[in-house]
Design an enzyme around this catalytic site. Structure first.
Site, PDB file in Angstrom:
ATOM      1  N   TYR A   1       0.856  -1.192   0.000  1.00 32.57           N
ATOM      2  CA  TYR A   1       0.000   0.000   0.000  1.00 32.57           C
ATOM      3  C   TYR A   1       0.893   1.244   0.000  1.00 32.57           C
ATOM      4  O   TYR A   1       1.384   1.681   1.020  1.00 32.57           O
ATOM      5  CB  TYR A   1      -0.931   0.018   1.203  1.00 32.57           C
ATOM      6  CG  TYR A   1      -1.933  -1.103   1.266  1.00 32.57           C
ATOM      7  CD1 TYR A   1      -2.192  -1.921   0.163  1.00 32.57           C
ATOM      8  CD2 TYR A   1      -2.641  -1.366   2.439  1.00 32.57           C
ATOM      9  CE1 TYR A   1      -3.111  -2.954   0.231  1.00 32.57           C
ATOM     10  CE2 TYR A   1      -3.556  -2.396   2.514  1.00 32.57           C
ATOM     11  CZ  TYR A   1      -3.782  -3.186   1.416  1.00 32.57           C
ATOM     12  OH  TYR A   1      -4.694  -4.219   1.502  1.00 32.57           O
TER      13      TYR A   1
ATOM     14  N   SER B   1     -13.293  -4.467   1.282  1.00 31.29           N
ATOM     15  CA  SER B   1     -14.211  -3.769   0.363  1.00 31.29           C
ATOM     16  C   SER B   1     -15.679  -4.108   0.632  1.00 31.29           C
ATOM     17  O   SER B   1     -16.440  -4.401  -0.300  1.00 31.29           O
ATOM     18  CB  SER B   1     -13.863  -4.079  -1.098  1.00 31.29           C
ATOM     19  OG  SER B   1     -12.592  -3.589  -1.423  1.00 31.29           O
ATOM     20  N   PRO B   2     -16.131  -4.057   1.895  1.00 27.86           N
ATOM     21  CA  PRO B   2     -17.535  -4.397   2.185  1.00 27.86           C
ATOM     22  C   PRO B   2     -18.533  -3.385   1.645  1.00 27.86           C
ATOM     23  O   PRO B   2     -19.725  -3.682   1.568  1.00 27.86           O
ATOM     24  CB  PRO B   2     -17.566  -4.458   3.713  1.00 27.86           C
ATOM     25  CG  PRO B   2     -16.487  -3.522   4.145  1.00 27.86           C
ATOM     26  CD  PRO B   2     -15.392  -3.700   3.129  1.00 27.86           C
TER      27      PRO B   2
ATOM     28  N   ARG C   1     -15.982  -0.965  -2.848  1.00 32.15           N
ATOM     29  CA  ARG C   1     -15.017   0.038  -3.316  1.00 32.15           C
ATOM     30  C   ARG C   1     -15.657   1.412  -3.478  1.00 32.15           C
ATOM     31  O   ARG C   1     -15.393   2.144  -4.440  1.00 32.15           O
ATOM     32  CB  ARG C   1     -14.352  -0.418  -4.614  1.00 32.15           C
ATOM     33  CG  ARG C   1     -13.668  -1.781  -4.486  1.00 32.15           C
ATOM     34  CD  ARG C   1     -12.772  -2.102  -5.656  1.00 32.15           C
ATOM     35  NE  ARG C   1     -12.258  -3.466  -5.593  1.00 32.15           N
ATOM     36  CZ  ARG C   1     -11.198  -3.850  -4.872  1.00 32.15           C
ATOM     37  NH1 ARG C   1     -10.572  -2.968  -4.133  1.00 32.15           N
ATOM     38  NH2 ARG C   1     -10.791  -5.112  -4.883  1.00 32.15           N
TER      39      ARG C   1
ATOM     40  N   HIS D   1       0.136 -11.949   0.945  1.00 27.15           N
ATOM     41  CA  HIS D   1      -0.777 -11.096   0.184  1.00 27.15           C
ATOM     42  C   HIS D   1      -1.320 -11.824  -1.047  1.00 27.15           C
ATOM     43  O   HIS D   1      -2.518 -11.745  -1.354  1.00 27.15           O
ATOM     44  CB  HIS D   1      -0.063  -9.818  -0.230  1.00 27.15           C
ATOM     45  CG  HIS D   1      -0.970  -8.664  -0.415  1.00 27.15           C
ATOM     46  ND1 HIS D   1      -0.572  -7.361  -0.233  1.00 27.15           N
ATOM     47  CD2 HIS D   1      -2.276  -8.588  -0.777  1.00 27.15           C
ATOM     48  CE1 HIS D   1      -1.583  -6.539  -0.468  1.00 27.15           C
ATOM     49  NE2 HIS D   1      -2.631  -7.265  -0.820  1.00 27.15           N
TER      50      HIS D   1
END
Length: 329
Positions: free
Chosen positions: A56, A202-203, A206, A123
């Site tokens: 990130y 991402s609930p 997005r 990841h």
């Protein structure tokens, strides 16, 4: 906030966690001071699981969190920290080799300013290396006290079973929301069988399942979503017809769209921990309200009618992005 367990033998954390990809600028510009306000608000709200990754930024999210912990040393005992390794940065690629994973972990610990993390994820899997061997590497990190538990991101139920045969797996992370429901076809159940938490990133799809209508044509070139099939003009317009109906239902019940979307995820299993991401403290406070929403069977049935499984048009990833995520159905 209500608590959930991060894996069978893991710590208790707030039922809603925080996904720290947003504070690295993946979905628009931000700055460290604003990001620190988000992290402070998380603690105020009882959002005690912070999920970041080496990639990130790269390194940006971990560095911001590390600086926050340095300025707020008491916060370390209040939060569970997860990070991820296994991506090479330049050139971009995947490696699960033992020495490389050790380098990834040591770098993450240094940026975060901690001597261990509570959860460490691979990841993405490198298919050439058996997952049993990778799990063995991570088990060494557990024994050394550098990580509290082992996690994997975007693997299949079969891969979880293989990994769990070597060492208990604390969590599996996958995208899961009302528009991305693949985990219902095996992974949510597999996590329950193996005593692993299912961490849903991402609930709010997005940023789609919120009260703000996005305009993908205005996304900057470096926005993570820009080339995703679901955000292309025809697919996005089609999908928003469904989303508008969901927004109307949320409003009729007195809830924000994002809180309702996260509440739905919470209701899919007691071992599920959603980790919404945001760049602002105000949005995080709205997301956290999901923990106080109790959905009735009638509510759940109406949500299913409005957003039936598979409603979204377009793949969630581009072909290139999908290559590193395991499919199983």
């Amino acid at each position: 906030m209500q608590q959930r367990q991060l894996g069978r033998n893991g710590p208790s954390v707030g039922a809603i966690g925080f996904g720290a990809m947003s504070i690295a600028g993946a979905f628009g510009p931000t700055d460290e001071a604003t990001s620190h306000k988000v992290l402070a608000k998380a603690l105020d709200l009882g959002v005690t699981h912070i999920d970041t990754a080496l990639i990130y930024g790269p390194h940006t999210s971990e560095t911001i969190i590390g600086n926050f912990l340095k300025q707020n040393p008491a916060a370390r005992s209040q939060v569970s920290i997860a990070t991820k390794g296994g991506f090479r940065i330049n050139p971009r690629g995947i490696s699960n080799e033992k020495q490389f994973l050790r380098e990834c972990l040591e770098g993450s610990l240094k940026r975060l300013g901690v001597d261990h993390v509570d959860l460490y994820y691979i990841h993405r899997r490198e298919q050439a290396i058996p997952i049993e061997d990778v799990t063995g590497t991570l088990a060494d990190f557990v024994r050394e006290g550098k990580i509290g538990g082992i996690g994997y991101s975007e693997i299949s139920p079969a891969s979880l079973a293989r990994a769990a045969s070597v060492h208990p797996i604390r969590a599996v992370q996958s995208e899961y929301s009302l528009w991305s429901r693949l985990p219902e076809l095996g992974m949510i159940q597999a996590c329950a069988r193996h005593g692993a938490a299912f961490v849903a990133f991402s609930p709010v799809a997005r940023g789609v399942l919120t009260d703000v209508t996005l305009d993908p044509t205005l996304f900057p070139a470096d926005d993570f979503r820009k080339n995703m099939p679901r955000f292309q003009p025809a697919a996005f317009a089609y999908n928003m017809k469904y989303v508008e109906a969901f927004r109307a239902f949320a409003k009729s019940r007195g809830w924000s769209t994002s809180a309702l979307a996260i509440a739905w995820v919470l209701h899919q299993g007691a071992h599920i921990i959603p980790i919404p991401g945001t760049r602002t403290a105000e949005n995080l406070a709205m997301d956290a309200m999901a923990a106080d929403i109790s959905l009735t069977p009638q509510d759940l049935a109406e949500i299913e009618r409005i957003l039936p499984a598979g409603f979204a048009q377009g793949n969630r990833y581009t072909e290139d992005q999908q290559k590193s995520s395991e499919l199983y159905c």
